[in-house]
Design an enzyme around this catalytic site. Structure first.
Site, PDB file in Angstrom:
ATOM      1  N   SER A 139      60.901  17.465  64.997  1.00 51.82           N
ATOM      2  CA  SER A 139      60.656  17.680  63.581  1.00 51.82           C
ATOM      3  C   SER A 139      61.428  16.655  62.765  1.00 51.82           C
ATOM      4  O   SER A 139      62.417  16.079  63.248  1.00 51.82           O
ATOM      5  CB  SER A 139      61.116  19.095  63.194  1.00 51.82           C
ATOM      6  OG  SER A 139      61.139  19.280  61.788  1.00 51.82           O
ATOM      7  N   TYR A 152      67.764  25.855  62.579  1.00 50.45           N
ATOM      8  CA  TYR A 152      66.530  25.182  62.996  1.00 50.45           C
ATOM      9  C   TYR A 152      66.794  23.692  63.162  1.00 50.45           C
ATOM     10  O   TYR A 152      66.420  23.088  64.173  1.00 50.45           O
ATOM     11  CB  TYR A 152      65.426  25.428  61.968  1.00 50.45           C
ATOM     12  CG  TYR A 152      64.118  24.737  62.306  1.00 50.45           C
ATOM     13  CD1 TYR A 152      63.316  25.216  63.342  1.00 50.45           C
ATOM     14  CD2 TYR A 152      63.675  23.627  61.586  1.00 50.45           C
ATOM     15  CE1 TYR A 152      62.122  24.593  63.656  1.00 50.45           C
ATOM     16  CE2 TYR A 152      62.484  23.004  61.894  1.00 50.45           C
ATOM     17  CZ  TYR A 152      61.702  23.484  62.929  1.00 50.45           C
ATOM     18  OH  TYR A 152      60.525  22.865  63.251  1.00 50.45           O
TER      19      TYR A 152
END
Length: 245
Positions: A139, A152
């Protein structure tokens, strides 16, 4: 597109929706034989029906080491080898650190980071034998930390570190390691956020731009995998044109 993927064997984790589903379908269309795994194995049925090539659907929980080992073994048993592992399974349970539900932290670490490590560990002997590839779906959060996404982001930064160490260990053996870092993609990922304010913020941000589609990420995966053997595309950062950070 070359025919470099014809007959290749690929295992895709987290294939029940979004990027995993789109990538598995694209790989099948490119001629690969694809094993697809997910906790929600019932949702793999439509993928097996839509894919033009041979698909093996597996009940797979990447947080369970035995489940991961069984999935790799089933893939090799069915197809005879393993050429590519696409580590896509992941969850995004964003929220502030203060007052956080620590079970959500554990779930993200176990799924996003440990799960991908377990899959690499199980698949690597087979990938060394075929001079294959590991694709890590990471990501933009693996490059830039953001408030309300600390854990995250930490899992995605961890994937980057693990992948670079892995690359250094196996590149001389002919195994390529590819990290794909998408920005906003139109998937159900943000819908799992339990904090209503953070979920609303994520929805608002997504609505403010032309988000990427799972097929866009699948195209990046196929690009990296179909390069000549002497070319290693180790990292692809791909954002929507409208995304500013």
């Amino acid at each position: 597109m070359s025919n470099a993927l014809d007959g290749k064997v690929v295992l895709v984790t987290g294939a029940s929706s979004g990027i995993g589903q789109g990538t598995a379908l694209a790989l099948s269309k490119a001629g690969a034989r694809v094993a697809v795994g997910a906790r929600r194995a019932d949702r793999l049925k439509s993928l097996t029906q839509d894919a033009p090539g041979e698909i093996l659907a597996l009940d797979l929980d990447v947080t369970d080491r035995q489940s991961v080992q069984d999935a790799v073994a089933a893939t090799v048993d069915r197809f005879g080898s393993l050429d590519v592992l696409v580590n896509n399974a992941g969850v995004m349970l964003s929220g502030p650190i203060l007052g956080a539900d620590l079970t959500e932290w554990t779930r993200m670490v176990e799924t996003n980071l440990l799960g991908s490590m377990y899959a690499v560990h199980a698949a690597l002997p087979h990938l060394l034998a075929t001079k294959g590839a590991v694709v890590q779906i990471s990501s933009t959060s693996g490059r830039t930390a953001s408030a309300a996404s600390a854990v995250y982001g930490a899992t995605k930064f961890g994937i980057t570190a693990f992948s670079e160490a892995l690359r250094q260990e196996v590149t001389a053996e002919g195994v390529r390691v590819i990290v794909i870092e998408p920005g906003f993609v139109d998937t159900e990922l943000a819908s799992h956020i339990s904090d209503p304010a953070i979920q609303a913020m994520a929805k608002s941000m997504a609505e403010s731009m032309r988000t990427l589609q799972p097929e866009d990420i699948a195209s990046a995966v196929l690009y990296a995998l179909t390069q000549p053997e002497h070319v290693a595309v180790n990292e692809i950062l791909i954002r929507p044109t409208d995304q500013t950070r």
